[in-house]
Design a protein around this motif. Structure first.
Motif, PDB file in Angstrom:
ATOM      1  N   GLY A   1       0.811  -1.212   0.000  1.00 30.37           N
ATOM      2  CA  GLY A   1       0.000   0.000   0.000  1.00 30.37           C
ATOM      3  C   GLY A   1       0.841   1.256   0.000  1.00 30.37           C
ATOM      4  N   LEU A   2       0.373   2.281  -0.711  1.00 28.64           N
ATOM      5  CA  LEU A   2       1.006   3.597  -0.746  1.00 28.64           C
ATOM      6  C   LEU A   2      -0.078   4.632  -0.517  1.00 28.64           C
ATOM      7  CD1 LEU A   2       3.532   5.340  -1.252  1.00 28.64           C
ATOM      8  CD2 LEU A   2       2.950   5.311  -3.684  1.00 28.64           C
ATOM      9  N   HIS A   3       0.136   5.528   0.447  1.00 26.40           N
ATOM     10  CA  HIS A   3      -0.885   6.485   0.848  1.00 26.40           C
ATOM     11  C   HIS A   3      -0.261   7.861   1.045  1.00 26.40           C
ATOM     12  CE1 HIS A   3      -2.949   2.707   2.148  1.00 26.40           C
ATOM     13  NE2 HIS A   3      -1.733   2.409   2.558  1.00 26.40           N
ATOM     14  N   VAL A   4      -1.048   8.910   0.769  1.00 29.38           N
ATOM     15  CA  VAL A   4      -0.647  10.295   1.017  1.00 29.38           C
ATOM     16  C   VAL A   4      -1.736  10.936   1.868  1.00 29.38           C
ATOM     17  CG1 VAL A   4      -0.016  12.512   0.017  1.00 29.38           C
ATOM     18  CG2 VAL A   4       0.522  10.398  -1.212  1.00 29.38           C
ATOM     19  N   ASP A   5      -1.364  11.449   3.041  1.00 30.16           N
ATOM     20  CA  ASP A   5      -2.310  12.031   3.982  1.00 30.16           C
ATOM     21  C   ASP A   5      -2.009  13.502   4.223  1.00 30.16           C
ATOM     22  OD1 ASP A   5      -3.348   9.415   4.446  1.00 30.16           O
ATOM     23  OD2 ASP A   5      -1.776   9.055   5.931  1.00 30.16           O
ATOM     24  N   PHE A   6      -3.041  14.348   4.167  1.00 26.82           N
ATOM     25  CA  PHE A   6      -2.945  15.737   4.617  1.00 26.82           C
ATOM     26  C   PHE A   6      -3.430  15.747   6.063  1.00 26.82           C
ATOM     27  CE2 PHE A   6      -3.189  15.983   0.060  1.00 26.82           C
ATOM     28  CZ  PHE A   6      -2.297  16.997  -0.260  1.00 26.82           C
ATOM     29  N   LEU A   7      -2.502  16.003   7.005  1.00 25.56           N
ATOM     30  CA  LEU A   7      -2.782  15.743   8.407  1.00 25.56           C
ATOM     31  C   LEU A   7      -3.618  16.818   9.081  1.00 25.56           C
ATOM     32  CD1 LEU A   7       0.557  14.180   9.701  1.00 25.56           C
ATOM     33  CD2 LEU A   7      -1.456  13.063   8.743  1.00 25.56           C
ATOM     34  N   GLU A   8      -3.564  18.046   8.629  1.00 23.88           N
ATOM     35  CA  GLU A   8      -4.331  19.105   9.281  1.00 23.88           C
ATOM     36  C   GLU A   8      -5.035  19.956   8.228  1.00 23.88           C
ATOM     37  OE1 GLU A   8      -4.823  19.384  12.435  1.00 23.88           O
ATOM     38  OE2 GLU A   8      -3.324  17.983  13.216  1.00 23.88           O
TER      39      GLU A   8
ATOM     40  N   PHE B   1      -3.459   0.156  -3.413  1.00 26.13           N
ATOM     41  CA  PHE B   1      -2.798  -1.113  -3.126  1.00 26.13           C
ATOM     42  C   PHE B   1      -2.521  -1.841  -4.432  1.00 26.13           C
ATOM     43  CE2 PHE B   1      -5.616  -0.007   0.338  1.00 26.13           C
ATOM     44  CZ  PHE B   1      -4.818  -0.180   1.459  1.00 26.13           C
ATOM     45  N   THR B   2      -1.459  -2.616  -4.436  1.00 30.57           N
ATOM     46  CA  THR B   2      -1.153  -3.473  -5.572  1.00 30.57           C
ATOM     47  C   THR B   2      -0.706  -4.829  -5.042  1.00 30.57           C
ATOM     48  OG1 THR B   2       0.212  -3.735  -7.557  1.00 30.57           O
ATOM     49  CG2 THR B   2       1.227  -2.600  -5.696  1.00 30.57           C
ATOM     50  N   ALA B   3      -1.095  -5.894  -5.743  1.00 32.04           N
ATOM     51  CA  ALA B   3      -0.726  -7.247  -5.327  1.00 32.04           C
ATOM     52  C   ALA B   3       0.761  -7.472  -5.548  1.00 32.04           C
ATOM     53  CB  ALA B   3      -1.527  -8.276  -6.119  1.00 32.04           C
ATOM     54  N   VAL B   4       1.424  -8.070  -4.527  1.00 31.13           N
ATOM     55  CA  VAL B   4       2.855  -8.368  -4.648  1.00 31.13           C
ATOM     56  C   VAL B   4       3.192  -9.799  -4.257  1.00 31.13           C
ATOM     57  CG1 VAL B   4       3.650  -5.983  -4.392  1.00 31.13           C
ATOM     58  CG2 VAL B   4       3.282  -7.381  -2.357  1.00 31.13           C
ATOM     59  N   THR B   5       2.300 -10.505  -3.567  1.00 32.73           N
ATOM     60  CA  THR B   5       2.520 -11.929  -3.279  1.00 32.73           C
ATOM     61  C   THR B   5       1.224 -12.689  -3.519  1.00 32.73           C
ATOM     62  OG1 THR B   5       1.946 -11.792  -0.919  1.00 32.73           O
ATOM     63  CG2 THR B   5       4.249 -11.392  -1.516  1.00 32.73           C
ATOM     64  N   GLY B   6       1.366 -14.010  -3.699  1.00 31.18           N
ATOM     65  CA  GLY B   6       0.237 -14.843  -4.079  1.00 31.18           C
ATOM     66  C   GLY B   6       0.392 -15.223  -5.535  1.00 31.18           C
ATOM     67  N   ASN B   7      -0.684 -15.112  -6.280  1.00 32.69           N
ATOM     68  CA  ASN B   7      -0.594 -15.357  -7.722  1.00 32.69           C
ATOM     69  C   ASN B   7      -1.596 -14.493  -8.476  1.00 32.69           C
ATOM     70  OD1 ASN B   7       0.786 -16.726  -9.806  1.00 32.69           O
ATOM     71  ND2 ASN B   7      -0.925 -18.154 -10.081  1.00 32.69           N
ATOM     72  N   ARG B   8      -1.749 -13.237  -8.005  1.00 39.39           N
ATOM     73  CA  ARG B   8      -2.730 -12.324  -8.598  1.00 39.39           C
ATOM     74  C   ARG B   8      -2.082 -11.023  -9.024  1.00 39.39           C
ATOM     75  NH1 ARG B   8      -8.122 -14.672  -8.795  1.00 39.39           N
ATOM     76  NH2 ARG B   8      -8.058 -16.428  -7.338  1.00 39.39           N
ATOM     77  N   GLY B   9      -0.841 -11.107  -9.531  1.00 35.36           N
ATOM     78  CA  GLY B   9      -0.167  -9.905  -9.992  1.00 35.36           C
ATOM     79  C   GLY B   9      -0.977  -9.184 -11.048  1.00 35.36           C
ATOM     80  N   GLY B  10      -1.211  -7.901 -10.842  1.00 36.94           N
ATOM     81  CA  GLY B  10      -2.050  -7.110 -11.720  1.00 36.94           C
ATOM     82  C   GLY B  10      -3.274  -6.574 -11.024  1.00 36.94           C
ATOM     83  N   PHE B  11      -3.564  -7.074  -9.798  1.00 36.06           N
ATOM     84  CA  PHE B  11      -4.664  -6.485  -9.024  1.00 36.06           C
ATOM     85  C   PHE B  11      -4.224  -5.134  -8.491  1.00 36.06           C
ATOM     86  CE2 PHE B  11      -6.554  -5.631  -4.838  1.00 36.06           C
ATOM     87  CZ  PHE B  11      -7.892  -5.533  -5.214  1.00 36.06           C
ATOM     88  N   LEU B  12      -5.047  -4.120  -8.736  1.00 38.31           N
ATOM     89  CA  LEU B  12      -4.782  -2.753  -8.275  1.00 38.31           C
ATOM     90  C   LEU B  12      -6.048  -2.187  -7.658  1.00 38.31           C
ATOM     91  CD1 LEU B  12      -2.859  -1.373 -11.384  1.00 38.31           C
ATOM     92  CD2 LEU B  12      -1.844  -1.832  -9.146  1.00 38.31           C
TER      93      LEU B  12
END
Length: 532
Positions: A66-73, A88-99
């Protein structure tokens, strides 16, 4: 249908710096692009990188980066609330290409200078590699703790739950990750919030670089597609990239790209990593190296679980004080599951580098010095409903559904008070089988109709875009699409607006044609640029 000639629009690679010149006295105060009397706030921004596993189907494990950008205030009157976007993007298992991508928000509490807690919710769209997300809606709840190692870097531990409300998957898991803090100043038009003392620029706070380009991936002869066949052609991969310098030479780097046409149409990847610049005697030239990890797949590319690694070296030449071009040699490798894909990349890119200044006093609402250059930006969240023409069929020959929905986000780069260049990305979440995604580059014209400053103000909004789409079985030939639309924009505050529009969208070389209704919220702001 053929694309109208008027849709051949320039590709903007970086936001322009706009000087704070005095504007005519009759200019409405509420005009979002108005650069007069800009005030600025120190705005904490947090980048989060995390990994977690979830369960899909009966018992299959799926690992997600997962990659996230938060504006805190974002709201002075509601301390502790944060808003942002992520995916999020799949990196383990066997589902590469899930976004999956979407919006998020939550509540944050600082227990001390080094320890904080937060609870948040992510809501977005996710599709790809037959992950059973149902209509595509993805939810994630989390409770997290963050420990700051220094002013910038933090360690995170979360209890999180990913849920596919109309699909089959998700459970409660522990996740771990890193956080990187920035504190840029954000400028806005709020004359009522002016303080008695103007701000004084004190130092360079951050240096950032934004760019875009294309990489030719020369696929290894031994690589295989998901159906076991050899690749019939190499891959052209357009991409965008952002670099955040943590010192004069070391930087964090983020990139994402997708394939709009060819036999691998629909392939996409998201990468993050570190890089280092090796300056040469002549300051116009430099070498740099990067190492990135991330996820990718789709388009029949066999990336297994989706985990990718990409080391790269590049030569960079300065074309102007803030503009540079790069030539890159890279190696892209799929590392997990049934992966059977490796390629050598040769790429070119253009980039825009800018510095963000620091100010004193470090309080909200300070008045910026005269002639402070501003890099103007617009962020938008958009929902689009397509009403498909009668008789249009999918690639498999079946009739398309009458309607389908997409949700997305975009950037706008104002060139003048009435013209802006746009970049948007959408994902389908209802009405189409499989993972459907779009990417657009275009131009938008806004004409303000305003009476008394206290009366509601609105704009006529006209736009056109060229883009690429794939997935969902849509019959759009090589993936190229065009979109024309018109509507109204309502100015809700000096920085926030609501747009409503009706549009016509069609494939350049394919059967797809549809009308669409779109609504979106937009936020316009300026980043002060370091002078000198």
């Amino acid at each position: 249908m053929r694309s109208p000639a008027s849709l051949l629009l320039p590709l903007l690679l970086a936001a322009p710096a706009v000087a704070q010149d005095p504007a005519p006295a009759q200019e409405p105060v509420l005009l979002p692009w108005n650069t007069r009397n800009r005030v600025a706030d120190p705005t904490p921004v947090r980048f989060r990188l995390d990994f977690q596993e979830t369960t899909i189907g009966a018992s299959e494990d799926l690992g997600l980066l997962g990659l996230h950008v938060d504006f805190l205030e974002p709201f002075q009157t509601w301390p502790g609330i944060y808003l942002g976007a992520g995916g999020f993007t799949a990196v383990t298992g066997n589902r590469g290409g899930f976004l999956a991508g979407g919006l998020e928000g939550g509540l944050r509490f600082a227990a001390s200078d080094t320890l904080s807690f937060d609870a948040g919710l992510f809501a977005g769209v996710g599709k790809g590699r037959s992950v059973p997300t149902g209509d595509g809606l993805v939810l994630r709840q989390h409770f997290g703790a963050q420990y700051q190692l220094d002013n910038d870097l933090g360690l995170r531990l979360e209890v999180s739950n990913i849920d596919f409300p109309t699909g089959n998957g998700g459970d409660v898991q522990l996740s771990a990750g890193l956080a990187w803090m920035m504190r840029p100043w954000v400028a806005r038009n709020e004359l009522r919030d002016r303080r008695a003392y103007p701000a004084t620029e004190t130092s360079m706070l951050e240096r950032m670089r934004f760019g875009a380009g294309v990489t030719g991936l020369l696929v290894d002869s031994g690589s295989r597609r998901t159906n076991g066949a050899a690749f019939g052609e190499d891959i052209a991969l357009p991409f965008a990239r952002a670099d955040l310098f943590v010192d004069p030479n070391l930087f964090l780097t983020f990139s994402g790209g997708g394939v709009p046409q060819g036999e691998s149409k629909g392939y996409a990847q998201v990468l993050a990593g570190v890089g280092y610049v090796l300056p040469l005697t002549d300051p116009r030239f430099a070498f740099e190296g990067t190492l990135q990890f991330g996820g990718g797949g789709g388009g029949g590319v066999q990336t297994g679980g989706g985990l990718l690694m990409q080391p790269a070296i590049a030569a960079r030449i300065g074309l102007a004080p803030q503009v540079s071009a790069g030539l890159t040699l890279s190696r892209l490798m799929a590392l997990d599951g049934d992966a059977d894909f490796d390629a050598t990349g040769i790429g070119v890119n253009l980039a825009f580098t800018t510095g963000l200044p620091d100010y004193r006093p470090a309080t909200r609402g300070v008045l910026l010095p005269d002639q402070t250059p501003l890099s103007l930006w617009g962020l938008e969240v958009v929902h689009r409903t397509y009403i498909v023409d009668s008789g249009v069929r999918l690639d498999n020959g079946r009739l398309m559904p009458d309607t389908f929905n997409t949700m997305g986000a975009g950037l706008a780069f104002p060139l003048t008070p009435e013209m802006e260049v746009t970049a948007q990305a959408f994902g389908g979440y209802d009405g189409l089988p499989g993972g459907y995604a779009e990417g657009w580059l275009g131009a938008r014209y806004r004409h303000l109709f305003a009476g008394h400053p206290s009366a509601p103000q609105y704009q006529v909004v006209l736009s056109g875009a060229l883009g690429g789409a794939g997935g969902g079985g849509i019959n759009n030939g090589d993936g190229a699409m065009w979109d024309l639309r018109g509507g109204l924009g309502f100015i809700l505050s000096p920085t926030i607006g609501l747009d409503l529009s009706l549009g016509r969208t069609a494939a350049v070389d394919g059967l797809f044609e549809a009308w669409s209704f779109q609504f979106g919220l937009n936020w316009h702001f300026g980043l002060p640029i370091a002078q000198g």
